[in-house]
Design a protein around this motif. Structure first.
Motif, PDB file in Angstrom:
ATOM      1  N   HIS A 257     -19.639  -3.533   5.161  1.00 50.84           N
ATOM      2  CA  HIS A 257     -18.867  -4.105   4.062  1.00 50.84           C
ATOM      3  C   HIS A 257     -17.963  -3.035   3.466  1.00 50.84           C
ATOM      4  O   HIS A 257     -18.312  -1.846   3.482  1.00 50.84           O
ATOM      5  N   VAL A 258     -16.843  -3.454   2.940  1.00 52.29           N
ATOM      6  CA  VAL A 258     -15.986  -2.532   2.205  1.00 52.29           C
ATOM      7  C   VAL A 258     -16.688  -2.209   0.895  1.00 52.29           C
ATOM      8  O   VAL A 258     -16.997  -3.097   0.103  1.00 52.29           O
ATOM      9  N   ALA A 259     -16.962  -0.936   0.653  1.00 50.51           N
ATOM     10  CA  ALA A 259     -17.721  -0.535  -0.529  1.00 50.51           C
ATOM     11  C   ALA A 259     -17.076   0.602  -1.299  1.00 50.51           C
ATOM     12  O   ALA A 259     -17.562   0.967  -2.364  1.00 50.51           O
ATOM     13  N   CYS A 260     -15.992   1.173  -0.769  1.00 53.76           N
ATOM     14  CA  CYS A 260     -15.317   2.310  -1.403  1.00 53.76           C
ATOM     15  C   CYS A 260     -13.900   1.897  -1.799  1.00 53.76           C
ATOM     16  O   CYS A 260     -13.197   1.236  -1.014  1.00 53.76           O
ATOM     17  N   PHE A 261     -13.483   2.343  -2.973  1.00 55.21           N
ATOM     18  CA  PHE A 261     -12.220   1.850  -3.518  1.00 55.21           C
ATOM     19  C   PHE A 261     -11.471   2.927  -4.306  1.00 55.21           C
ATOM     20  O   PHE A 261     -12.076   3.881  -4.800  1.00 55.21           O
ATOM     21  N   ARG A 262     -10.154   2.712  -4.402  1.00 55.59           N
ATOM     22  CA  ARG A 262      -9.338   3.433  -5.371  1.00 55.59           C
ATOM     23  C   ARG A 262      -9.318   2.639  -6.677  1.00 55.59           C
ATOM     24  O   ARG A 262      -9.564   1.434  -6.679  1.00 55.59           O
ATOM     25  N   PHE A 263      -8.984   3.323  -7.769  1.00 58.64           N
ATOM     26  CA  PHE A 263      -8.860   2.611  -9.026  1.00 58.64           C
ATOM     27  C   PHE A 263      -7.659   1.662  -8.980  1.00 58.64           C
ATOM     28  O   PHE A 263      -6.622   1.984  -8.395  1.00 58.64           O
ATOM     29  N   PRO A 264      -7.774   0.479  -9.579  1.00 66.88           N
ATOM     30  CA  PRO A 264      -6.640  -0.452  -9.621  1.00 66.88           C
ATOM     31  C   PRO A 264      -5.448   0.154 -10.362  1.00 66.88           C
ATOM     32  O   PRO A 264      -5.609   0.941 -11.304  1.00 66.88           O
ATOM     33  N   SER A 265      -4.260  -0.234  -9.923  1.00 64.02           N
ATOM     34  CA  SER A 265      -3.018   0.253 -10.527  1.00 64.02           C
ATOM     35  C   SER A 265      -1.958  -0.821 -10.382  1.00 64.02           C
ATOM     36  O   SER A 265      -2.160  -1.834  -9.693  1.00 64.02           O
ATOM     37  N   ILE A 266      -0.814  -0.609 -10.997  1.00 64.26           N
ATOM     38  CA  ILE A 266       0.290  -1.565 -10.879  1.00 64.26           C
ATOM     39  C   ILE A 266       0.719  -1.678  -9.417  1.00 64.26           C
ATOM     40  O   ILE A 266       0.873  -2.779  -8.876  1.00 64.26           O
ATOM     41  N   ALA A 267       0.904  -0.530  -8.776  1.00 60.68           N
ATOM     42  CA  ALA A 267       1.309  -0.543  -7.362  1.00 60.68           C
ATOM     43  C   ALA A 267       0.231  -1.173  -6.500  1.00 60.68           C
ATOM     44  O   ALA A 267       0.521  -1.923  -5.552  1.00 60.68           O
ATOM     45  N   GLY A 268      -1.035  -0.879  -6.812  1.00 56.31           N
ATOM     46  CA  GLY A 268      -2.129  -1.461  -6.048  1.00 56.31           C
ATOM     47  C   GLY A 268      -2.203  -2.965  -6.213  1.00 56.31           C
ATOM     48  O   GLY A 268      -2.548  -3.690  -5.268  1.00 56.31           O
ATOM     49  N   GLU A 269      -1.886  -3.468  -7.416  1.00 57.49           N
ATOM     50  CA  GLU A 269      -1.863  -4.911  -7.639  1.00 57.49           C
ATOM     51  C   GLU A 269      -0.781  -5.569  -6.795  1.00 57.49           C
ATOM     52  O   GLU A 269      -0.994  -6.627  -6.196  1.00 57.49           O
ATOM     53  N   PHE A 270       0.387  -4.943  -6.723  1.00 53.99           N
ATOM     54  CA  PHE A 270       1.482  -5.505  -5.926  1.00 53.99           C
ATOM     55  C   PHE A 270       1.103  -5.530  -4.451  1.00 53.99           C
ATOM     56  O   PHE A 270       1.250  -6.554  -3.777  1.00 53.99           O
ATOM     57  N   GLU A 271       0.580  -4.416  -3.961  1.00 53.34           N
ATOM     58  CA  GLU A 271       0.211  -4.340  -2.544  1.00 53.34           C
ATOM     59  C   GLU A 271      -0.897  -5.322  -2.206  1.00 53.34           C
ATOM     60  O   GLU A 271      -0.836  -6.022  -1.190  1.00 53.34           O
ATOM     61  N   GLY A 272      -1.931  -5.390  -3.068  1.00 51.93           N
ATOM     62  CA  GLY A 272      -3.066  -6.247  -2.782  1.00 51.93           C
ATOM     63  C   GLY A 272      -2.711  -7.717  -2.768  1.00 51.93           C
ATOM     64  O   GLY A 272      -3.325  -8.509  -2.042  1.00 51.93           O
ATOM     65  N   ALA A 273      -1.711  -8.098  -3.579  1.00 57.43           N
ATOM     66  CA  ALA A 273      -1.285  -9.490  -3.603  1.00 57.43           C
ATOM     67  C   ALA A 273      -0.335  -9.810  -2.457  1.00 57.43           C
ATOM     68  O   ALA A 273      -0.375 -10.905  -1.884  1.00 57.43           O
ATOM     69  N   ALA A 274       0.531  -8.854  -2.114  1.00 57.67           N
ATOM     70  CA  ALA A 274       1.519  -9.101  -1.047  1.00 57.67           C
ATOM     71  C   ALA A 274       0.852  -9.105   0.334  1.00 57.67           C
ATOM     72  O   ALA A 274       1.123  -9.976   1.161  1.00 57.67           O
ATOM     73  N   ARG A 275       0.016  -8.109   0.592  1.00 57.67           N
ATOM     74  CA  ARG A 275      -0.665  -7.970   1.882  1.00 57.67           C
ATOM     75  C   ARG A 275       0.312  -8.114   3.052  1.00 57.67           C
ATOM     76  O   ARG A 275       0.112  -8.889   3.971  1.00 57.67           O
ATOM     77  N   MET A 276       1.385  -7.344   2.972  1.00 60.18           N
ATOM     78  CA  MET A 276       2.397  -7.309   4.023  1.00 60.18           C
ATOM     79  C   MET A 276       2.418  -5.920   4.637  1.00 60.18           C
ATOM     80  O   MET A 276       2.353  -4.920   3.914  1.00 60.18           O
ATOM     81  N   GLY A 277       2.512  -5.865   5.954  1.00 63.74           N
ATOM     82  CA  GLY A 277       2.500  -4.583   6.635  1.00 63.74           C
ATOM     83  C   GLY A 277       3.467  -3.565   6.070  1.00 63.74           C
ATOM     84  O   GLY A 277       3.064  -2.440   5.741  1.00 63.74           O
ATOM     85  N   PRO A 278       4.768  -3.904   5.928  1.00 65.86           N
ATOM     86  CA  PRO A 278       5.728  -2.920   5.404  1.00 65.86           C
ATOM     87  C   PRO A 278       5.376  -2.451   3.995  1.00 65.86           C
ATOM     88  O   PRO A 278       5.492  -1.264   3.681  1.00 65.86           O
ATOM     89  N   VAL A 279       4.918  -3.374   3.132  1.00 69.07           N
ATOM     90  CA  VAL A 279       4.548  -3.012   1.763  1.00 69.07           C
ATOM     91  C   VAL A 279       3.312  -2.127   1.768  1.00 69.07           C
ATOM     92  O   VAL A 279       3.234  -1.125   1.047  1.00 69.07           O
ATOM     93  N   SER A 280       2.328  -2.493   2.572  1.00 69.02           N
ATOM     94  CA  SER A 280       1.087  -1.709   2.621  1.00 69.02           C
ATOM     95  C   SER A 280       1.342  -0.297   3.136  1.00 69.02           C
ATOM     96  O   SER A 280       0.730   0.668   2.651  1.00 69.02           O
ATOM     97  N   ARG A 281       2.225  -0.157   4.095  1.00 71.18           N
ATOM     98  CA  ARG A 281       2.540   1.187   4.593  1.00 71.18           C
ATOM     99  C   ARG A 281       3.265   1.997   3.531  1.00 71.18           C
ATOM    100  O   ARG A 281       3.006   3.193   3.364  1.00 71.18           O
ATOM    101  N   LEU A 282       4.166   1.362   2.800  1.00 74.78           N
ATOM    102  CA  LEU A 282       4.917   2.059   1.759  1.00 74.78           C
ATOM    103  C   LEU A 282       4.001   2.489   0.614  1.00 74.78           C
ATOM    104  O   LEU A 282       4.174   3.575   0.045  1.00 74.78           O
ATOM    105  N   LEU A 283       3.028   1.652   0.288  1.00 68.28           N
ATOM    106  CA  LEU A 283       2.149   1.917  -0.860  1.00 68.28           C
ATOM    107  C   LEU A 283       0.741   2.298  -0.418  1.00 68.28           C
ATOM    108  O   LEU A 283      -0.230   2.044  -1.134  1.00 68.28           O
ATOM    109  N   LYS A 284       0.615   2.935   0.733  1.00 69.10           N
ATOM    110  CA  LYS A 284      -0.710   3.210   1.305  1.00 69.10           C
ATOM    111  C   LYS A 284      -1.588   4.060   0.389  1.00 69.10           C
ATOM    112  O   LYS A 284      -2.811   3.961   0.431  1.00 69.10           O
ATOM    113  N   ARG A 285      -0.988   4.894  -0.448  1.00 68.76           N
ATOM    114  CA  ARG A 285      -1.784   5.726  -1.358  1.00 68.76           C
ATOM    115  C   ARG A 285      -2.294   4.952  -2.566  1.00 68.76           C
ATOM    116  O   ARG A 285      -3.036   5.503  -3.371  1.00 68.76           O
ATOM    117  N   HIS A 286      -1.889   3.691  -2.675  1.00 67.11           N
ATOM    118  CA  HIS A 286      -2.304   2.870  -3.814  1.00 67.11           C
ATOM    119  C   HIS A 286      -3.167   1.678  -3.387  1.00 67.11           C
ATOM    120  O   HIS A 286      -3.596   0.914  -4.250  1.00 67.11           O
TER     121      HIS A 286
END
Length: 336
Positions: free
Chosen positions: A137-166
């Motif tokens: 199971h996924v059990a390790c996480f980064r803290f939520p952030s504005i960028a992380g919210e955008f990436e997590g909702a979009a779930r698009m390859g180009p966006v995820s690569r751009l915001l990989k640190r978030h």
């Protein structure tokens, strides 16, 4: 009598007494050479769970059952276990939070304890979590952030690569490492950390409470570590029914909102919601064009917008938001 640092293991029950007893038995095996006790907290189940737990633990050494007296949520129930403490009244050295549908391997608790004993900068440690089928199971996480919210909702390859640190959920780790926060199914905490920052924030009914605890610890100078050798089987969502949610309940949105407002301020919380809505709409268009099905719960973005709008209007009018529905479970949570 067992020598060494003492661990208080807390198992929170809500209407799953048989499973809680199974979890307790796994914890007893894992703690047979560790000083300390197990406290099972019934979170005001109202279904006979308390009596069943008392009957099921009769004659067991170093196991107690206590009643929280109210269904205040996951954090409140575990705080009740911390207040119950060890039977002799002395504070433990460590508190171990174990979900009622989680089953530690015989050496799982010992590995967490050893890591804290040898790693003074670590204030909280958590386990490698896997399902009944052995899948991680996924059990390790980064803290939520504005960028992380955008990436997590979009779930698009180009966006995820751009915001990989978030990206909030981290890939399954295969070695010990430092992380921002860990899933609360199997989490050990130094008592000295709790003495400094307090226990769980009881304004979270369910979800985000361990995220908040790890953030408060980090701000106080403590690290959170993942311990790969500590393995725990987790069934997941037995009490909440999350896997079968048709729509996300409002208490999830309320916990998310409280996390952002409390830790980053109202303006940041608004920006995080707008980022999530924008990313979600972009992702929906992306998946529609590519003819890929959506995996979001029904009307998620609409529910998020409505929940935050109601809360904002309530704050303006001086009203409190709705609490959890009567009988809502405060227990086992799905990772990832």
């Amino acid at each position: 009598m067992i020598d060494g640092p003492r661990v208080l293991c807390i198992i929170l029950n809500w209407r799953t007494p048989e499973m809680s007893l199974q979890s307790c038995e796994a914890a007893r095996i894992a703690m047979q050479d560790i000083a300390g006790e197990i406290v099972i907290v019934d979170n005001d189940s109202g279904d006979g769970s308390f009596d069943a737990l008392q009957d099921g633990t009769k004659g067991l050494d170093r196991v107690r059952v206590v009643q929280s007296g109210r269904n205040g949520g996951f954090g409140a129930g575990n705080n009740a276990g911390m207040r119950a403490g060890l039977s002799d009244g002395a504070p433990p050295d460590y508190v171990y939070i174990l979900n009622s549908d989680a089953f530690p391997a015989p050496d799982a608790i010992a590995h967490l304890l050893a890591h804290l004993e040898t790693t003074p900068e670590a204030g909280l440690v958590g386990s490698y979590i896997h399902g009944s089928d052995g899948a991680a199971h996924v059990a390790c996480f980064r803290f939520p952030s504005i960028a992380g919210e955008f990436e997590g909702a979009a779930r698009m390859g180009p966006v995820s690569r751009l915001l990989k640190r978030h990206v909030v959920p981290l890939a399954v780790q295969q070695s010990n490492c430092r992380v921002d926060w860990l899933a609360g199914a199997s989490l050990m905490i130094r008592q000295s950390v709790l003495d400094k920052i307090g226990g769980f924030d009881e304004r979270f009914f369910l979800y985000f409470e361990e995220t908040d605890l790890c953030l408060r610890a980090a701000r106080a100078g403590w690290q959170t570590h993942f311990v790969r050798q500590s393995e725990v089987k987790h069934i997941g969502s037995v009490s909440t029914g999350m896997k079968t949610w048709a729509r996300v309940p409002d208490y999830w949105f309320a916990s998310r909102r409280h996390y952002f407002v409390k830790n980053h301020g109202r303006a940041y919380a608004v920006a995080a919601t707008l980022a999530h809505l924008g990313g979600g709409m972009l992702g929906q268009v992306w998946r529609a064009v590519r003819r890929r099905p959506t995996t979001d719960p029904q009307h998620f973005l609409r529910s998020l917008m409505q929940s935050d709008t109601r809360a904002a209007l309530g704050a303006i009018l001086g009203r409190k938001g709705p609490g959890p529905a009567k009988g809502t479970s405060p227990l086992a949570k799905e990772e990832g």
